[in-house]
Design a protein around this motif. Structure first.
Motif, PDB file in Angstrom:
ATOM      1  N   ARG A  98       0.822  -1.212   0.000  1.00 40.56           N
ATOM      2  CA  ARG A  98       0.000   0.000   0.000  1.00 40.56           C
ATOM      3  C   ARG A  98       0.856   1.261   0.000  1.00 40.56           C
ATOM      4  O   ARG A  98       0.527   2.243  -0.661  1.00 40.56           O
ATOM      5  N   PHE A  99       1.965   1.230   0.740  1.00 40.99           N
ATOM      6  CA  PHE A  99       2.819   2.414   0.823  1.00 40.99           C
ATOM      7  C   PHE A  99       3.976   2.389  -0.171  1.00 40.99           C
ATOM      8  O   PHE A  99       4.748   3.348  -0.238  1.00 40.99           O
ATOM      9  N   ALA A 100       4.085   1.279  -0.909  1.00 39.39           N
ATOM     10  CA  ALA A 100       5.168   1.127  -1.889  1.00 39.39           C
ATOM     11  C   ALA A 100       6.530   1.359  -1.243  1.00 39.39           C
ATOM     12  O   ALA A 100       7.361   2.128  -1.725  1.00 39.39           O
ATOM     13  N   VAL A 101       6.755   0.678  -0.106  1.00 43.43           N
ATOM     14  CA  VAL A 101       8.018   0.794   0.615  1.00 43.43           C
ATOM     15  C   VAL A 101       8.616  -0.586   0.817  1.00 43.43           C
ATOM     16  O   VAL A 101       7.927  -1.607   0.746  1.00 43.43           O
ATOM     17  N   GLU A 102       9.896  -0.607   1.075  1.00 49.26           N
ATOM     18  CA  GLU A 102      10.608  -1.853   1.350  1.00 49.26           C
ATOM     19  C   GLU A 102      10.345  -2.286   2.786  1.00 49.26           C
ATOM     20  O   GLU A 102      10.282  -1.457   3.699  1.00 49.26           O
ATOM     21  N   MET A 103      10.194  -3.564   2.981  1.00 51.51           N
ATOM     22  CA  MET A 103      10.036  -4.133   4.306  1.00 51.51           C
ATOM     23  C   MET A 103      11.420  -4.463   4.869  1.00 51.51           C
ATOM     24  O   MET A 103      12.144  -5.270   4.290  1.00 51.51           O
ATOM     25  N   LEU A 104      11.792  -3.831   5.977  1.00 48.57           N
ATOM     26  CA  LEU A 104      13.071  -4.110   6.612  1.00 48.57           C
ATOM     27  C   LEU A 104      12.861  -5.139   7.715  1.00 48.57           C
ATOM     28  O   LEU A 104      12.005  -4.959   8.584  1.00 48.57           O
ATOM     29  N   LEU A 105      13.639  -6.213   7.679  1.00 49.86           N
ATOM     30  CA  LEU A 105      13.482  -7.300   8.644  1.00 49.86           C
ATOM     31  C   LEU A 105      14.495  -7.172   9.770  1.00 49.86           C
ATOM     32  O   LEU A 105      15.680  -6.920   9.525  1.00 49.86           O
ATOM     33  N   ASP A 106      14.029  -7.361  10.985  1.00 48.77           N
ATOM     34  CA  ASP A 106      14.921  -7.302  12.145  1.00 48.77           C
ATOM     35  C   ASP A 106      14.564  -8.433  13.111  1.00 48.77           C
ATOM     36  O   ASP A 106      13.500  -8.397  13.744  1.00 48.77           O
ATOM     37  N   PRO A 107      15.414  -9.446  13.248  1.00 49.96           N
ATOM     38  CA  PRO A 107      15.122 -10.543  14.175  1.00 49.96           C
ATOM     39  C   PRO A 107      15.040 -10.105  15.629  1.00 49.96           C
ATOM     40  O   PRO A 107      14.492 -10.839  16.460  1.00 49.96           O
ATOM     41  N   ASP A 108      15.567  -8.918  15.953  1.00 50.11           N
ATOM     42  CA  ASP A 108      15.446  -8.421  17.327  1.00 50.11           C
ATOM     43  C   ASP A 108      14.002  -8.117  17.696  1.00 50.11           C
ATOM     44  O   ASP A 108      13.691  -7.937  18.879  1.00 50.11           O
ATOM     45  N   LEU A 109      13.111  -8.044  16.708  1.00 54.03           N
ATOM     46  CA  LEU A 109      11.693  -7.784  16.963  1.00 54.03           C
ATOM     47  C   LEU A 109      10.892  -9.068  17.151  1.00 54.03           C
ATOM     48  O   LEU A 109       9.662  -9.031  17.267  1.00 54.03           O
ATOM     49  N   ARG A 110      11.568 -10.204  17.203  1.00 56.86           N
ATOM     50  CA  ARG A 110      10.853 -11.461  17.432  1.00 56.86           C
ATOM     51  C   ARG A 110      10.221 -11.494  18.832  1.00 56.86           C
ATOM     52  O   ARG A 110      10.617 -10.773  19.738  1.00 56.86           O
ATOM     53  N   GLU A 111       9.259 -12.403  18.964  1.00 54.43           N
ATOM     54  CA  GLU A 111       8.672 -12.712  20.265  1.00 54.43           C
ATOM     55  C   GLU A 111       9.747 -13.334  21.164  1.00 54.43           C
ATOM     56  O   GLU A 111      10.844 -13.680  20.690  1.00 54.43           O
ATOM     57  N   GLN A 112       9.461 -13.472  22.425  1.00 55.34           N
ATOM     58  CA  GLN A 112      10.374 -14.176  23.325  1.00 55.34           C
ATOM     59  C   GLN A 112      10.580 -15.599  22.824  1.00 55.34           C
ATOM     60  O   GLN A 112       9.638 -16.260  22.368  1.00 55.34           O
ATOM     61  N   SER A 113      11.797 -16.083  22.905  1.00 50.77           N
ATOM     62  CA  SER A 113      12.064 -17.474  22.570  1.00 50.77           C
ATOM     63  C   SER A 113      11.670 -18.362  23.743  1.00 50.77           C
ATOM     64  O   SER A 113      12.110 -18.136  24.878  1.00 50.77           O
ATOM     65  N   TYR A 114      10.838 -19.351  23.457  1.00 51.12           N
ATOM     66  CA  TYR A 114      10.426 -20.319  24.474  1.00 51.12           C
ATOM     67  C   TYR A 114      11.169 -21.640  24.319  1.00 51.12           C
ATOM     68  O   TYR A 114      10.774 -22.654  24.898  1.00 51.12           O
ATOM     69  N   GLY A 115      12.242 -21.620  23.521  1.00 51.42           N
ATOM     70  CA  GLY A 115      13.127 -22.772  23.431  1.00 51.42           C
ATOM     71  C   GLY A 115      12.422 -24.054  23.045  1.00 51.42           C
ATOM     72  O   GLY A 115      11.671 -24.111  22.070  1.00 51.42           O
ATOM     73  N   ALA A 116      12.658 -25.091  23.831  1.00 49.90           N
ATOM     74  CA  ALA A 116      12.149 -26.428  23.516  1.00 49.90           C
ATOM     75  C   ALA A 116      10.636 -26.510  23.526  1.00 49.90           C
ATOM     76  O   ALA A 116      10.058 -27.465  22.984  1.00 49.90           O
ATOM     77  N   ALA A 117       9.956 -25.532  24.111  1.00 48.77           N
ATOM     78  CA  ALA A 117       8.491 -25.571  24.189  1.00 48.77           C
ATOM     79  C   ALA A 117       7.818 -25.095  22.912  1.00 48.77           C
ATOM     80  O   ALA A 117       6.622 -25.341  22.705  1.00 48.77           O
ATOM     81  N   GLU A 118       8.551 -24.438  22.024  1.00 50.09           N
ATOM     82  CA  GLU A 118       7.939 -23.833  20.847  1.00 50.09           C
ATOM     83  C   GLU A 118       7.327 -24.874  19.916  1.00 50.09           C
ATOM     84  O   GLU A 118       7.929 -25.917  19.640  1.00 50.09           O
ATOM     85  N   GLY A 119       6.110 -24.590  19.474  1.00 50.19           N
ATOM     86  CA  GLY A 119       5.404 -25.500  18.592  1.00 50.19           C
ATOM     87  C   GLY A 119       4.732 -26.658  19.292  1.00 50.19           C
ATOM     88  O   GLY A 119       4.086 -27.488  18.641  1.00 50.19           O
ATOM     89  N   THR A 120       4.848 -26.735  20.613  1.00 48.44           N
ATOM     90  CA  THR A 120       4.206 -27.805  21.385  1.00 48.44           C
ATOM     91  C   THR A 120       2.858 -27.313  21.914  1.00 48.44           C
ATOM     92  O   THR A 120       2.621 -26.105  22.006  1.00 48.44           O
TER      93      THR A 120
END
Length: 206
Positions: A73-95
């Motif tokens: 919509r804004f015709a802009v580039e999407m900048l990705l930053d892994p620092d904006l991820r959710e908290q890592s729940y380690g071995a529990a993720e996807g369970t």
């Protein structure tokens, strides 16, 4: 004037499947894809087209899919930053939620460095520290209008960093935001006061 719009990703498969999210790379549901279009439309009413916008998002799939209609919509580039991820729940993720033993932070004491007993999970300090860093990187761009697409938990620490809450004092802070919500933060040019103008706006989804 500096405007920051914090967008939480819309409904994802881990929501409907009752799975632990974190860094688990869930995709948006059909409802989530539809709501992402609504988010983009709502932002276009708030941000003048001629001004453009800086668009930064977590690198996980559900946030990228939420950001795609905004970028279009804004015709802009999407900048990705892994620092904006959710908290890592380690071995529990996807369970399934509740299937992994979890030790909540203490009511008193050092909540920021508490270990929850899950292998490879992040402490609140590690999580918040990278979120604070992500905000600083966004501000360095100097954009008048910035859109940040992130996760519900991470939004709390973005707001905390915005208002200048010291990292070591962030052990109790919590802002509840829904999937697909928009939180509007503003800094004025004269006093450079930072405001939380609107928290958890969801009227655009109805």
């Amino acid at each position: 004037m500096r405007n920051l719009y914090v967008v939480t990703h819309t409904e994802a498969t881990h929501h409907v499947d009752s799975l632990v999210g974190g860094w688990y790379d869930a995709a948006l549901t059909p409802r989530g894809v539809h709501d992402a279009q609504r988010v983009a439309a709502a932002l276009s009413e708030r941000i003048p087209d001629e001004e453009g916008a800086l668009l930064v998002c977590s690198d996980l799939l559900r946030t990228r899919q939420t950001a795609e209609p905004i970028a279009d919509r804004f015709a802009v580039e999407m900048l990705l930053d892994p620092d904006l991820r959710e908290q890592s729940y380690g071995a529990a993720e996807g369970t399934p939620r509740g299937s992994t033993p979890y030790a909540p932070p203490p009511a008193d004491g050092d909540r920021m460095h508490h270990r929850d007993g899950i292998d490879d999970s992040e402490t609140r300090f590690e999580w918040a520290n990278r979120t604070y860093s992500a905000l600083q990187k966004i501000l360095v761009h100097g954009a008048r209008d910035a859109v940040v697409v992130t996760h519900g938990g991470t939004a709390t620490y973005l707001i905390a960093a915005w208002i200048g809450l010291p990292l070591e004092h962030a052990g109790y802070v919590k802002f509840t935001v829904a999937p697909g919500s928009i939180t509007y933060l503003r800094e004025d040019d004269f006093f450079h006061d930072r405001q939380v103008v609107a928290l958890n706006q969801t009227s655009h989804l109805s």
